[in-house]
Scaffold this active site. Structure first.
Site, PDB file in Angstrom:
ATOM      1  N   HIS A  94       7.176  -0.454   2.554  1.00  0.00           N
ATOM      2  CA  HIS A  94       8.043   0.633   2.997  1.00  0.00           C
ATOM      3  C   HIS A  94       8.104   1.672   1.886  1.00  0.00           C
ATOM      4  O   HIS A  94       8.333   1.348   0.718  1.00  0.00           O
ATOM      5  CB  HIS A  94       9.438   0.115   3.338  1.00  0.00           C
ATOM      6  CG  HIS A  94       9.453  -0.776   4.539  1.00  0.00           C
ATOM      7  ND1 HIS A  94      10.162  -1.956   4.605  1.00  0.00           N
ATOM      8  CD2 HIS A  94       8.823  -0.664   5.738  1.00  0.00           C
ATOM      9  CE1 HIS A  94       9.983  -2.520   5.785  1.00  0.00           C
ATOM     10  NE2 HIS A  94       9.160  -1.756   6.489  1.00  0.00           N
ATOM     11  N   GLU A  97      10.895   1.771  -0.767  1.00  0.00           N
ATOM     12  CA  GLU A  97      11.193   0.508  -1.445  1.00  0.00           C
ATOM     13  C   GLU A  97      10.133   0.256  -2.522  1.00  0.00           C
ATOM     14  O   GLU A  97       9.229  -0.566  -2.355  1.00  0.00           O
ATOM     15  CB  GLU A  97      11.225  -0.637  -0.427  1.00  0.00           C
ATOM     16  CG  GLU A  97      12.301  -0.471   0.639  1.00  0.00           C
ATOM     17  CD  GLU A  97      12.254  -1.543   1.723  1.00  0.00           C
ATOM     18  OE1 GLU A  97      11.537  -2.550   1.531  1.00  0.00           O
ATOM     19  OE2 GLU A  97      12.920  -1.361   2.766  1.00  0.00           O
ATOM     20  N   HIS A 206       9.584  -6.173  -1.041  1.00  0.00           N
ATOM     21  CA  HIS A 206      10.460  -5.210  -0.376  1.00  0.00           C
ATOM     22  C   HIS A 206      11.706  -4.977  -1.229  1.00  0.00           C
ATOM     23  O   HIS A 206      11.843  -5.513  -2.325  1.00  0.00           O
ATOM     24  CB  HIS A 206      10.852  -5.720   1.013  1.00  0.00           C
ATOM     25  CG  HIS A 206       9.725  -5.757   1.989  1.00  0.00           C
ATOM     26  ND1 HIS A 206       9.596  -4.862   3.031  1.00  0.00           N
ATOM     27  CD2 HIS A 206       8.649  -6.580   2.084  1.00  0.00           C
ATOM     28  CE1 HIS A 206       8.505  -5.131   3.726  1.00  0.00           C
ATOM     29  NE2 HIS A 206       7.911  -6.174   3.173  1.00  0.00           N
ATOM     30  N   GLU A 303      12.766  -9.748  -0.969  1.00  0.00           N
ATOM     31  CA  GLU A 303      13.658  -8.607  -1.121  1.00  0.00           C
ATOM     32  C   GLU A 303      14.094  -8.633  -2.581  1.00  0.00           C
ATOM     33  O   GLU A 303      14.839  -9.510  -3.010  1.00  0.00           O
ATOM     34  CB  GLU A 303      14.842  -8.728  -0.174  1.00  0.00           C
ATOM     35  CG  GLU A 303      14.456  -8.776   1.296  1.00  0.00           C
ATOM     36  CD  GLU A 303      14.047  -7.416   1.852  1.00  0.00           C
ATOM     37  OE1 GLU A 303      14.243  -6.402   1.156  1.00  0.00           O
ATOM     38  OE2 GLU A 303      13.521  -7.375   2.980  1.00  0.00           O
TER      39      GLU A 303
END
Length: 456
Positions: A94, A97, A206, A303
């Site tokens: 993304h 990110e 991410h 993440e």
């Protein structure tokens, strides 16, 4: 079993503690003072791979929508690649990110700088082929900017999507619910990459939370609705034990991820700092599901930061937090079993043989050289191997516990398959020649007999 194994890892030598202490002294060419745009990143990757030509190489897996190269760096010192596992780490899926993007740039430099200084890194590069792709979505990154931090983690700013406004982590072929979105150039490049390299493990980096997420992201009734921390929605793979181990190992080695609080949201809590993707929220077309279902590649999604695009001043703390779990994760490519599948008669390797466990529905295919890898925890398994033109074979395999003071070492399990009566095209030329000679002989006999009856 998973908790005991992880605890053993934490107290063992494979944590590579001596490697991490030196990390702050090895960054002479790239700093933590800024995010590097595509031009700067390209120049850095060219320069550092030219500096270490015997260890590293730079290549492109394709182009973005706006024709930016999707650069990947290949690192290894292995001189004989047969049987050596390939792993990959992909960042910046993304556009907004980019913490993983910068961490990969520093990881490249760290591994190259420390190869000649540290035995643990030297061994890692001798036994593994590491592919590092800092940015899968360079177009989205160029259209994004840092955000004030802290924020709620899910704050959207800049371009999450690619230049065609598609979310690349919703763009892959899906096991459960095929989507109608056109495959994007970046997605196509990733798919071709997976076809060309037999990746064993993968990380997708991410931001916006702090958790290790493992497949499946989807299920037969996938929806895009958030469903925080609901085990009722878990969609589990046949290799759930291995995925949970890899995710929990990473979370436990991170200073705070294992606490399970993610960031500061009361509604977002992850037990042990890990989550099944579908239990968090279900999506269609995720990259980690595609890696696993179509290629048997064990990918988990990290993440890495509560803020999607934090100020550059926070990059160095994130780097220090993730270095230990990243290096330990890379060693897990040596866990489980590996081997070569061959023809028992000719000794030739058998490509595209299906290797699976009798109690698990998924499988991996052998390479053109007959190689296979399967990451497994300790235990006793029944390995099933089959290929067109060969009799199926089932072999009992025992994967032992790994001693505390040792790195993972794969069990070597080579398999010989017995050809069926019908010879396969992949057999040796002499065997194939015999087959065709016999077939020709039969045809000649038939023609002679037909001629005889015609004369009569």
């Amino acid at each position: 079993m998973i908790m005991n194994t992880v605890k053993a890892l934490q107290s063992s030598a494979i944590v590579l503690a001596i490697v991490f202490v030196a990390s702050s002294a090895s960054h002479s060419r790239i700093g933590f003072d800024k995010y590097h745009n595509h031009k700067e990143m390209t120049q850095y990757l060219i320069e550092i791979t030219e500096e270490f030509p015997n260890i590293s190489s730079l290549y492109s897996i394709g182009n973005s929508v706006l024709k930016r190269e999707l650069w990947a760096v290949k690192l290894t010192t292995a001189t004989e690649l047969l049987g050596v596992p390939n792993i990959k780490i992909v960042g910046n899926i993304h556009g907004n990110e980019p913490v993983g993007r910068e961490i990969i740039l520093h990881l490249i430099q760290y591994l190259l700088d420390n190869n000649s200084k540290n035995e643990a890194i030297k061994n890692l590069l001798q036994t593994t082929v590491i592919h590092l792709l800092p940015s899968m979505n360079p177009d989205g990154f160029e259209m994004s900017r840092p955000l004030p931090c802290p924020n709620d983690g899910m704050h959207f700013s800049g371009s999450r999507n690619n230049a065609n406004t598609y979310d690349l982590n919703r763009n892959f072929p899906d096991k459960f619910n095929p989507h109608t979105n056109p495959l994007q150039p970046e997605t196509k490049a990733m798919i071709e990459w997976l076809k060309s390299v037999p990746f064993v493990m993968s990380l997708s980096l991410h931001g916006g939370a702090l958790v290790a997420n493992f497949p499946y992201d989807g299920s037969p009734d996938s929806s895009s609705n958030f469903n925080y921390d609901s085990k009722d929605w878990e969609s589990l793979t046949p290799d759930d034990d291995v995925f949970r181990f890899l995710a929990k190992q990473y979370a436990d080695l991170h200073p705070t991820m294992h606490n399970g609080l993610s960031c500061e949201e009361d509604y977002l809590k992850f037990k042990d700092g890990i989550t099944n993707g579908a239990a968090w929220y279900q999506i269609i077309g995720s990259m980690q599901d595609y890696n696993y279902v179509w290629h048997g590649c064990m990918e988990i999604t990290l993440e890495m930061s509560c803020c999607k695009y934090p100020p550059a001043t926070l990059l160095e703390p994130h780097w220090k937090d993730h270095l230990k779990p990243l290096l330990t994760w890379m060693r897990q490519a040596q866990r489980g079993i590996k081997g070569i599948v061959t023809n028992r008669i000719t000794g030739n390797p058998i490509p595209n043989a299906m290797v699976s466990l009798t109690d698990r529905e998924n499988y991996v295919n052998t390479t053109v050289n007959g190689e296979y890898w399967k990451i497994l925890l300790s235990g006793v398994y029944k390995l099933r191997v089959k290929a067109i033109g060969y009799h199926e074979k089932i072999v009992r395999v025992k994967v032992p516990e790994i001693p505390k003071d040792q790195d993972p070492q794969p069990q070597l399990v080579n398999i010989q398959l017995e050809p069926t009566k019908k010879r396969t095209i992949g057999d040796s030329s002499s065997t194939a020649s015999t087959y065709y000679y016999n077939a020709a002989s039969i045809i000649i006999v038939i023609i002679i007999r037909m001629t005889y009856f015609m004369v009569l």
